[in-house]
Design a protein around this motif. Sequence first.
Motif, PDB file in Angstrom:
ATOM      1  N   ALA A 132      29.688  -4.838  11.856  1.00 27.19           N
ATOM      2  CA  ALA A 132      28.750  -4.508  12.233  1.00 27.19           C
ATOM      3  C   ALA A 132      28.767  -2.676  11.384  1.00 27.19           C
ATOM      4  O   ALA A 132      29.146  -1.878  11.106  1.00 27.19           O
ATOM      5  CB  ALA A 132      28.015  -4.874  13.310  1.00 27.19           C
ATOM      6  N   LEU A 133      27.476  -2.600  10.029  1.00 26.29           N
ATOM      7  CA  LEU A 133      27.120  -1.669   9.665  1.00 26.29           C
ATOM      8  C   LEU A 133      25.650  -0.863  10.238  1.00 26.29           C
ATOM      9  O   LEU A 133      25.077  -1.595   9.983  1.00 26.29           O
ATOM     10  CB  LEU A 133      27.564  -1.797   8.243  1.00 26.29           C
ATOM     11  CG  LEU A 133      28.392  -1.833   8.127  1.00 26.29           C
ATOM     12  CD1 LEU A 133      28.219  -1.780   6.003  1.00 26.29           C
ATOM     13  CD2 LEU A 133      29.780  -0.921   8.316  1.00 26.29           C
ATOM     14  N   ASP A 134      25.286   0.297  10.940  1.00 25.30           N
ATOM     15  CA  ASP A 134      24.203   1.111  11.416  1.00 25.30           C
ATOM     16  C   ASP A 134      24.270   1.618   9.929  1.00 25.30           C
ATOM     17  O   ASP A 134      24.469   2.519   9.454  1.00 25.30           O
ATOM     18  CB  ASP A 134      24.211   2.329  12.307  1.00 25.30           C
ATOM     19  CG  ASP A 134      24.446   1.820  13.296  1.00 25.30           C
ATOM     20  OD1 ASP A 134      23.942   0.862  13.245  1.00 25.30           O
ATOM     21  OD2 ASP A 134      24.944   1.975  14.426  1.00 25.30           O
TER      22      ASP A 134
ATOM     23  N   PRO B  99      16.537   0.019  -0.518  1.00 31.05           N
ATOM     24  CA  PRO B  99      16.899  -0.467  -1.613  1.00 31.05           C
ATOM     25  C   PRO B  99      18.949  -0.662  -2.377  1.00 31.05           C
ATOM     26  O   PRO B  99      19.015   0.927  -2.092  1.00 31.05           O
ATOM     27  CB  PRO B  99      16.117  -0.739  -2.373  1.00 31.05           C
ATOM     28  CG  PRO B  99      14.516   0.071  -2.067  1.00 31.05           C
ATOM     29  CD  PRO B  99      15.096   0.464  -1.030  1.00 31.05           C
ATOM     30  N   GLY B 100      18.993  -1.405  -1.976  1.00 24.88           N
ATOM     31  CA  GLY B 100      20.911  -1.132  -3.310  1.00 24.88           C
ATOM     32  C   GLY B 100      21.722  -0.704  -1.982  1.00 24.88           C
ATOM     33  O   GLY B 100      22.954  -0.564  -2.200  1.00 24.88           O
ATOM     34  N   VAL B 101      21.119  -0.940  -0.895  1.00 28.02           N
ATOM     35  CA  VAL B 101      22.687  -0.411   0.258  1.00 28.02           C
ATOM     36  C   VAL B 101      23.752  -1.991   0.375  1.00 28.02           C
ATOM     37  O   VAL B 101      24.367  -1.812   0.235  1.00 28.02           O
ATOM     38  CB  VAL B 101      22.434  -0.465   1.806  1.00 28.02           C
ATOM     39  CG1 VAL B 101      23.111  -0.455   3.306  1.00 28.02           C
ATOM     40  CG2 VAL B 101      21.219   1.117   2.400  1.00 28.02           C
ATOM     41  N   LEU B 102      22.879  -3.167   0.268  1.00 31.48           N
ATOM     42  CA  LEU B 102      24.059  -4.133   0.360  1.00 31.48           C
ATOM     43  C   LEU B 102      24.347  -4.176  -0.881  1.00 31.48           C
ATOM     44  O   LEU B 102      25.442  -4.900  -0.645  1.00 31.48           O
ATOM     45  CB  LEU B 102      22.990  -6.183   0.354  1.00 31.48           C
ATOM     46  CG  LEU B 102      24.147  -7.399   0.147  1.00 31.48           C
ATOM     47  CD1 LEU B 102      24.901  -6.414   1.299  1.00 31.48           C
ATOM     48  CD2 LEU B 102      22.585  -8.005   0.348  1.00 31.48           C
ATOM     49  N   ALA B 103      24.574  -3.539  -1.999  1.00 29.60           N
ATOM     50  CA  ALA B 103      24.696  -4.207  -3.534  1.00 29.60           C
ATOM     51  C   ALA B 103      25.815  -2.952  -3.183  1.00 29.60           C
ATOM     52  O   ALA B 103      27.021  -3.373  -4.066  1.00 29.60           O
ATOM     53  CB  ALA B 103      23.834  -3.443  -4.487  1.00 29.60           C
TER      54      ALA B 103
ATOM     55  N   VAL C 134      25.999 -12.429   5.417  1.00 30.19           N
ATOM     56  CA  VAL C 134      25.346 -11.283   5.427  1.00 30.19           C
ATOM     57  C   VAL C 134      24.289 -11.754   6.243  1.00 30.19           C
ATOM     58  O   VAL C 134      23.884 -12.025   5.874  1.00 30.19           O
ATOM     59  CB  VAL C 134      25.732 -10.592   4.590  1.00 30.19           C
ATOM     60  CG1 VAL C 134      25.321 -10.915   3.510  1.00 30.19           C
ATOM     61  CG2 VAL C 134      25.345  -8.996   4.639  1.00 30.19           C
ATOM     62  N   ARG C 135      24.035 -10.917   7.359  1.00 33.60           N
ATOM     63  CA  ARG C 135      22.181  -9.813   7.907  1.00 33.60           C
ATOM     64  C   ARG C 135      22.118  -9.362   8.106  1.00 33.60           C
ATOM     65  O   ARG C 135      23.262  -8.227   8.470  1.00 33.60           O
ATOM     66  CB  ARG C 135      22.232 -11.469   8.391  1.00 33.60           C
ATOM     67  CG  ARG C 135      23.003 -11.502  10.353  1.00 33.60           C
ATOM     68  CD  ARG C 135      22.464 -12.200  11.058  1.00 33.60           C
ATOM     69  NE  ARG C 135      22.828 -11.798  11.945  1.00 33.60           N
ATOM     70  CZ  ARG C 135      23.717 -11.361  12.942  1.00 33.60           C
ATOM     71  NH1 ARG C 135      25.275 -11.761  12.074  1.00 33.60           N
ATOM     72  NH2 ARG C 135      23.937 -10.985  14.552  1.00 33.60           N
ATOM     73  N   GLN C 136      21.002  -8.504   7.921  1.00 35.40           N
ATOM     74  CA  GLN C 136      20.742  -7.493   8.069  1.00 35.40           C
ATOM     75  C   GLN C 136      19.634  -7.540   9.553  1.00 35.40           C
ATOM     76  O   GLN C 136      19.312  -8.856   9.655  1.00 35.40           O
ATOM     77  CB  GLN C 136      19.591  -7.512   6.994  1.00 35.40           C
ATOM     78  CG  GLN C 136      19.368  -5.531   7.540  1.00 35.40           C
ATOM     79  CD  GLN C 136      18.690  -5.027   6.339  1.00 35.40           C
ATOM     80  OE1 GLN C 136      18.884  -5.275   4.910  1.00 35.40           O
ATOM     81  NE2 GLN C 136      17.837  -4.094   6.652  1.00 35.40           N
TER      82      GLN C 136
ATOM     83  N   GLN D  93      21.280  -2.941  10.755  1.00 35.45           N
ATOM     84  CA  GLN D  93      22.194  -2.882  10.677  1.00 35.45           C
ATOM     85  C   GLN D  93      22.537  -4.110   9.827  1.00 35.45           C
ATOM     86  O   GLN D  93      21.506  -5.169  10.271  1.00 35.45           O
ATOM     87  CB  GLN D  93      22.768  -3.412  11.977  1.00 35.45           C
ATOM     88  CG  GLN D  93      24.000  -3.488  12.397  1.00 35.45           C
ATOM     89  CD  GLN D  93      24.611  -3.477  14.278  1.00 35.45           C
ATOM     90  OE1 GLN D  93      23.703  -4.788  14.713  1.00 35.45           O
ATOM     91  NE2 GLN D  93      24.466  -2.504  15.087  1.00 35.45           N
ATOM     92  N   LEU D  94      23.103  -4.026   9.259  1.00 30.14           N
ATOM     93  CA  LEU D  94      23.717  -4.725   8.242  1.00 30.14           C
ATOM     94  C   LEU D  94      24.890  -5.474   8.871  1.00 30.14           C
ATOM     95  O   LEU D  94      26.117  -4.510   9.178  1.00 30.14           O
ATOM     96  CB  LEU D  94      24.777  -4.036   6.982  1.00 30.14           C
ATOM     97  CG  LEU D  94      24.563  -4.905   5.373  1.00 30.14           C
ATOM     98  CD1 LEU D  94      22.882  -5.450   5.513  1.00 30.14           C
ATOM     99  CD2 LEU D  94      24.465  -4.083   4.258  1.00 30.14           C
TER     100      LEU D  94
END
Lengths: 432, 432
Positions: A353-355, A360-364, A380-382, A390-391
């Motif tokens: 789990a990432l704060d 845009p582009g974070v997941l990429a 993956v879920r946001q 949080q990802l």
Amino acid sequence: MAMKVALLGCGVVGSEVVRLLNERSTELASRIGTPLEIGGIAVRRLGRTRGTGLDPELFTTDAMGLVTRDDIDLVVEVIGGIEPARSLILAAIKSGKSVVTANKALLAEDGATIHAAARDAGVDVYYEASVAGAIPLLRPLRDSLAGDTVHRVMGIVNGTTNFILDRMDTLGAGFAESLEEAQALGYAEADPTADVEGFDAAAKAAILARLAFHTQGVTAADVHREGITEVTAGDIASAKAMGCVVKLLAICQRSADGTSVGVRVHPVMLPREHPLATVNEAYNAVFVEAESAGRLMFYGAGAGGAPTASAVLGDLVAVARNRLASTAVAEGAHDTGLPVHPMGDTITRYHVALDVADRPGVLARVAEVFAGNGVSIKNVRQEGHGDDAQLVLVSHPAPDAALATTVEQLRVLDMVRSVASVMRVEASGDDG
Amino acid sequence: MAMKVALLGCGVVGSEVVRLLNERSTELASRIGTPLEIGGIAVRRLGRTRGTGLDPELFTTDAMGLVTRDDIDLVVEVIGGIEPARSLILAAIKSGKSVVTANKALLAEDGATIHAAARDAGVDVYYEASVAGAIPLLRPLRDSLAGDTVHRVMGIVNGTTNFILDRMDTLGAGFAESLEEAQALGYAEADPTADVEGFDAAAKAAILARLAFHTQGVTAADVHREGITEVTAGDIASAKAMGCVVKLLAICQRSADGTSVGVRVHPVMLPREHPLATVNEAYNAVFVEAESAGRLMFYGAGAGGAPTASAVLGDLVAVARNRLASTAVAEGAHDTGLPVHPMGDTITRYHVALDVADRPGVLARVAEVFAGNGVSIKNVRQEGHGDDAQLVLVSHPAPDAALATTVEQLRVLDMVRSVASVMRVEASGDDG
């Protein structure tokens, strides 16, 4: 003619063994074929007969003299720790006594020496009480599954940590608070290190790996060990969101090609429908996956005077019967010699789990880091947005080293504010 | 020198045993200390070697000739049924062979004769596969708990009925429909009588009672038996409303004063938090309550070729090792002789749902019937009203006969339109 038992240690377990040997003497004699008689009890200090109602003459501080005494047939060791337990057990074996012990630390560190000495002397060393208290586990692994191939053993083998994690799960409490409650209720010791840092579970993991894979060289030092002190309320909440609970598991697993084994103790997110997930409070349970037998589970009380004494007495009946029949179980004679592979080579799955910055582009970018280490993402879920974004990612199975590297690289990404939770995930199926 | 194994029967289990004896021959030899070799396989009809890749010369229809052959050391019986299995096993024992069998029917009916013959001949009869398939259960009961006092054994020991009840619970389906599904999926046989009427579970209950209480006289005929054919969707719904599931349980219990045992198989409402309640599909599990060990549970696959073969091979390793050591386990030598008390004397609790006239005084009249039989009511609730009025009562523990009489008297009360559901309830605690 009665068989004489020497008892080393007369604490919680020892005094319960004495009580039961007296209370059940007729039944035990009938089941064995001859009566058992207490020949002596070694204690650190004399001066009290410890409410056993026994002849004070039975007590001695000369443990070595007791275990080598000619009239003693069986030795029960419930002192614990490496020394003097090891020297006493080895001396007893050399004097031709069979031994029953609850000593996980000693068996995990030096089981091979003990078993070799027992084989040479043609005596038994039984130790059912050393892992998972009263749960009949070691004998089923050693005997009942002797014709099968065990792939994985996965167990809740420490009641203290299971109690703490159960409280964190049901009450949403933090680690420190739950530990305090466990201490207040007598489930955790004043110095809880051995339990919460996973040392106790690691010793048991080494013993389980040896029995499951018939590989004699595994010791506690070979076990990858992580405790539960860093498990946070946030981890527990993350697990809940995935339909999981957090458990401290001892996992012994054959590698996919069967040429090595992995042995580890660490917190795990486990799906709530897994049989181990329902094991609450201070109970223990061990889940075994074998080629022919399939999925097996053994459940029960993992500690306590009475349950441990039950296991000791079961062993005592067995070694006494073997002695009457002039036989002994030559444990460890069959050694597959399977080596233990490093934790980095173990195939695991990670929950991360990432704060993150909500742009845009974070997941990429995050996905790229996973891909760069050869790790696929299962889902993956946001959650949240803005400063709370949080990802949450769960990987597919991959070598633990690749997953660890992935997390290290994520930690320094500028769009990752912090790594909120990292924990391994075990699936119900066989991809874990 | 190799030990020679004679196999009686080469169906699903037998052919899997043959396959595994070949595939694992090196490991087995190493674990035993000597190789195993198939000396012959008795089948009903020759003409096919059954894809085993074995020398057709190994097959014979002369089972009696095979088990008494001088060069045979061990006999594996997987024919099932009483005869000719019994005569073959007794002949094998008299010829000094050790025996491994999966035959629950024979052991339940005539275990005492078999064990006595084995003791006289100084050979082993092992039968782990006869109850709960691959789950190591009999040996833990016999050996690991040999120093303890077992109070109660409560088990899901029939996978077919567990599958059917699980479907009824999860899908709200009726019995007939769920049975059809079980048959379509291969979980139930074309003639499902042995499973759904509880005969299979009753045989296993007799074996468990003998081992748990060291009482050799218990046979399948002593077991009170009720199947699941009369369990309705309404019963399941009633159970759900109480937070329970319906399971077919084999229950072996020592009486409160310890002077007799009750052995029974019947459907039970079990609280969902009970460890047995979570055992779904065709899995088996056995819950044991012992004085010192506390609550234990053993869980796993209860049937199938591979799991049963795993149990057979585990036994085969054990009897082979014993033979090498020139020893044998004298099972049944210790006989407590505890008698089986009638079902009417067993202490149980009832759940009763009554369709009643919705008018004052009904509860008073119903309560009077309970009181007249000395049965206290634990809780009562009314559901619906008018023509749908239902009174649901759960009793405190009482002798089963008093509860049965209570229900008979309720059935003829004029304000009771019908008895919608009657089922025994087992508590999680020890008042059951």
